[in-house]
Design a protein around this motif. Structure first.
Motif, mmCIF file in Angstrom:
data_model
loop_
_atom_site.group_PDB
_atom_site.id
_atom_site.type_symbol
_atom_site.label_atom_id
_atom_site.label_comp_id
_atom_site.label_asym_id
_atom_site.label_seq_id
_atom_site.Cartn_x
_atom_site.Cartn_y
_atom_site.Cartn_z
ATOM 1 N N MET A 193 -34.766 19.152 -56.912
ATOM 2 C CA MET A 193 -35.851 18.549 -56.102
ATOM 3 C C MET A 193 -36.951 19.593 -55.870
ATOM 4 O O MET A 193 -36.659 20.706 -55.450
ATOM 5 C CB MET A 193 -35.269 18.124 -54.751
ATOM 6 C CG MET A 193 -36.166 17.185 -53.985
ATOM 7 S SD MET A 193 -35.734 17.095 -52.228
ATOM 8 C CE MET A 193 -33.955 16.944 -52.280
ATOM 9 N N PRO A 194 -38.180 19.245 -56.200
ATOM 10 C CA PRO A 194 -39.233 20.250 -55.997
ATOM 11 C C PRO A 194 -39.551 20.415 -54.516
ATOM 12 O O PRO A 194 -39.422 19.469 -53.743
ATOM 13 C CB PRO A 194 -40.432 19.651 -56.729
ATOM 14 C CG PRO A 194 -40.181 18.179 -56.710
ATOM 15 C CD PRO A 194 -38.703 17.972 -56.683
ATOM 16 N N LEU A 195 -39.957 21.611 -54.145
ATOM 17 C CA LEU A 195 -40.385 21.817 -52.763
ATOM 18 C C LEU A 195 -41.686 21.066 -52.548
ATOM 19 O O LEU A 195 -42.568 21.093 -53.393
ATOM 20 C CB LEU A 195 -40.654 23.306 -52.508
ATOM 21 C CG LEU A 195 -39.456 24.239 -52.436
ATOM 22 C CD1 LEU A 195 -39.942 25.643 -52.128
ATOM 23 C CD2 LEU A 195 -38.496 23.793 -51.352
ATOM 24 N N GLN A 217 -25.770 24.860 -39.152
ATOM 25 C CA GLN A 217 -26.200 24.846 -40.553
ATOM 26 C C GLN A 217 -25.293 25.753 -41.388
ATOM 27 O O GLN A 217 -25.065 26.903 -41.009
ATOM 28 C CB GLN A 217 -27.645 25.375 -40.610
ATOM 29 C CG GLN A 217 -28.171 25.729 -41.963
ATOM 30 C CD GLN A 217 -28.794 24.535 -42.641
ATOM 31 O OE1 GLN A 217 -28.092 23.646 -43.129
ATOM 32 N NE2 GLN A 217 -30.105 24.481 -42.658
ATOM 33 N N GLU A 218 -24.794 25.264 -42.510
ATOM 34 C CA GLU A 218 -23.961 26.105 -43.385
ATOM 35 C C GLU A 218 -24.865 27.031 -44.205
ATOM 36 O O GLU A 218 -26.032 26.719 -44.440
ATOM 37 C CB GLU A 218 -23.122 25.220 -44.315
ATOM 38 C CG GLU A 218 -22.106 24.340 -43.600
ATOM 39 C CD GLU A 218 -21.033 25.138 -42.843
ATOM 40 O OE1 GLU A 218 -20.633 26.211 -43.325
ATOM 41 O OE2 GLU A 218 -20.611 24.676 -41.765
ATOM 42 N N SER A 245 -36.417 28.094 -40.491
ATOM 43 C CA SER A 245 -36.013 27.388 -41.704
ATOM 44 C C SER A 245 -36.841 26.172 -42.062
ATOM 45 O O SER A 245 -36.809 25.749 -43.203
ATOM 46 C CB SER A 245 -34.541 26.961 -41.623
ATOM 47 O OG SER A 245 -33.915 27.494 -40.512
ATOM 48 N N ASN A 246 -37.541 25.592 -41.118
ATOM 49 C CA ASN A 246 -38.277 24.392 -41.527
ATOM 50 C C ASN A 246 -39.701 24.681 -41.985
ATOM 51 O O ASN A 246 -40.452 23.776 -42.269
ATOM 52 C CB ASN A 246 -38.253 23.320 -40.437
ATOM 53 C CG ASN A 246 -39.088 23.708 -39.252
ATOM 54 O OD1 ASN A 246 -39.454 24.863 -39.122
ATOM 55 N ND2 ASN A 246 -39.407 22.765 -38.389
ATOM 56 N N GLN A 247 -40.054 25.983 -42.100
ATOM 57 C CA GLN A 247 -41.318 26.294 -42.763
ATOM 58 C C GLN A 247 -41.153 25.967 -44.235
ATOM 59 O O GLN A 247 -40.064 26.061 -44.776
ATOM 60 C CB GLN A 247 -41.628 27.785 -42.675
ATOM 61 C CG GLN A 247 -42.185 28.221 -41.353
ATOM 62 C CD GLN A 247 -42.163 29.730 -41.245
ATOM 63 O OE1 GLN A 247 -41.987 30.427 -42.216
ATOM 64 N NE2 GLN A 247 -42.340 30.206 -40.040
ATOM 65 N N ASN A 262 -35.538 22.896 -45.157
ATOM 66 C CA ASN A 262 -34.346 22.106 -44.847
ATOM 67 C C ASN A 262 -34.195 20.892 -45.767
ATOM 68 O O ASN A 262 -33.093 20.549 -46.179
ATOM 69 C CB ASN A 262 -34.358 21.656 -43.385
ATOM 70 C CG ASN A 262 -33.935 22.785 -42.444
ATOM 71 O OD1 ASN A 262 -33.194 23.687 -42.841
ATOM 72 N ND2 ASN A 262 -34.412 22.753 -41.215
ATOM 73 N N ALA A 263 -35.337 20.263 -46.069
ATOM 74 C CA ALA A 263 -35.280 19.051 -46.900
ATOM 75 C C ALA A 263 -34.941 19.372 -48.351
ATOM 76 O O ALA A 263 -34.632 18.475 -49.125
ATOM 77 C CB ALA A 263 -36.626 18.329 -46.824
#
Ligand SMILES: [Zn+2]
Length: 297
Positions: free
Chosen positions: A1-3, A27-28, A244-246, A250-251
């Motif tokens: 999946m592309p960022l 979060q693992e 992490s959500n920058q 996460n997605a």
């Protein structure tokens, strides 16, 4: 999946869930570069473990309540906390240095931070944080002392990794960013890795910039604007987020948590920095475009 590489915010519902129960943020670990793992154990905090081939470097630690998750993540990634030789801190906030003392006690590692961050640590300023914002459940950070201050002219070397540091004030006066190359022995490919140590812009809002005690100075704000521009031209293959959500991390965590290749995205770095720069330029022009649910970094 592309960022998709645009910074994703947690929704109000996601934030409320985190505030409701601290363990909802678990979060693992996952791999982000050939020799780098994200080990904070927390979905909103980014701490990176680098395997240098001659011991480990740990960048940042989560808020104190997540000590157990950090240690668990280090083991799950296949490493031992006692092998940490260097611990680098981006800046003096408790969601970045919460376990500095613990890591020192477990490993005897050397702790690095900027002189400016240590100064703030010794003379803290209270950040006004509305209810429902900030870091959920964060308690006091156990005391620690740095062993060394960063010298941006002297890279930090351990094993196969050489980290160049750069003072990048704005979020706080002492924020430090890191740059290094990481080679995958299997493919022979080398990646330029970059981590900005603190992109949060709340201290640069028009109603806070230049205002004591914790607003950024006008000089720091202007330097942030210039620096984001200069840094955006750097050739960075893999962006390590200081939360992490920058860059929509996460997605984009792949099912195979050992596969770092989805994070090879040269556009993530400039897009992230130029978005931050544009926001602070709006602040400088007098527009208070600070959103209510903006997350701090
Ligand atoms: Zn911070």
């Amino acid at each position: 999946m592309p960022l998709t590489f645009y910074r994703s915010e947690f929704s109000v519902e996601e934030r409320e869930k985190m505030f409701e129960n601290i363990w909802n943020a678990r979060q693992e670990p996952y791999r982000v570069a050939p020799h780098v793992w994200m080990v904070s154990g927390h979905i909103d905090q980014s701490d990176f473990l680098i395997d240098t081939g001659d011991g480990l470097i740990l960048i940042d630690t989560p808020q104190p309540e997540y000590d157990y998750a950090l240690i668990d993540s280090i083991y799950k990634a296949g490493f031992k906390p006692s092998d940490i030789k260097l611990h680098l801190i981006t800046h003096e906030h408790g969601d970045h240095d919460g376990a500095a003392r613990l890591i020192k006690e477990l490993s005897g590692c050397k702790i690095y931070m900027s002189r400016e961050s240590w100064e703030r640590k010794l003379h803290p300023v209270n950040r006004p944080m509305p209810k429902g914002r900030g870091v959920p459940h964060m308690g006091a950070v156990p005391e620690y002392e740095p062993d060394e201050f960063y010298d941006d002219d002297t890279p930090i070397k351990l094993g196969n990794i050489t980290i160049r540091t750069l003072l990048t004030p704005g979020h706080t006066p002492g924020v430090t960013s890191f740059f290094f190359d990481d080679t995958d022995e299997k493919t022979g490919k080398t990646y330029h890795v970059g981590m900005h140590g603190g992109l949060g812009i709340d201290a640069m809002r028009p109603d806070r910039c230049g205002v004591e005690p914790w607003g950024a100075t006008v000089e720091e704000r202007d330097r942030y604007i210039d620096q984001c521009w200069e840094l955006s031209m750097m050739d960075i293959d893999i962006t390590l987020a200081s939360h992490s959500n920058q860059a929509n991390i996460n997605a984009n965590i792949p099912e195979d948590r050992n596969d770092y290749t989805p994070f090879i995205e040269p556009r993530a770095w400039p897009v992230m920095l130029l978005e931050r720069r544009a926001r602070v330029m709006e602040f400088r022009a007098g527009a208070n475009t600070y959103y209510g649910n903006e997350k701090r970094m």
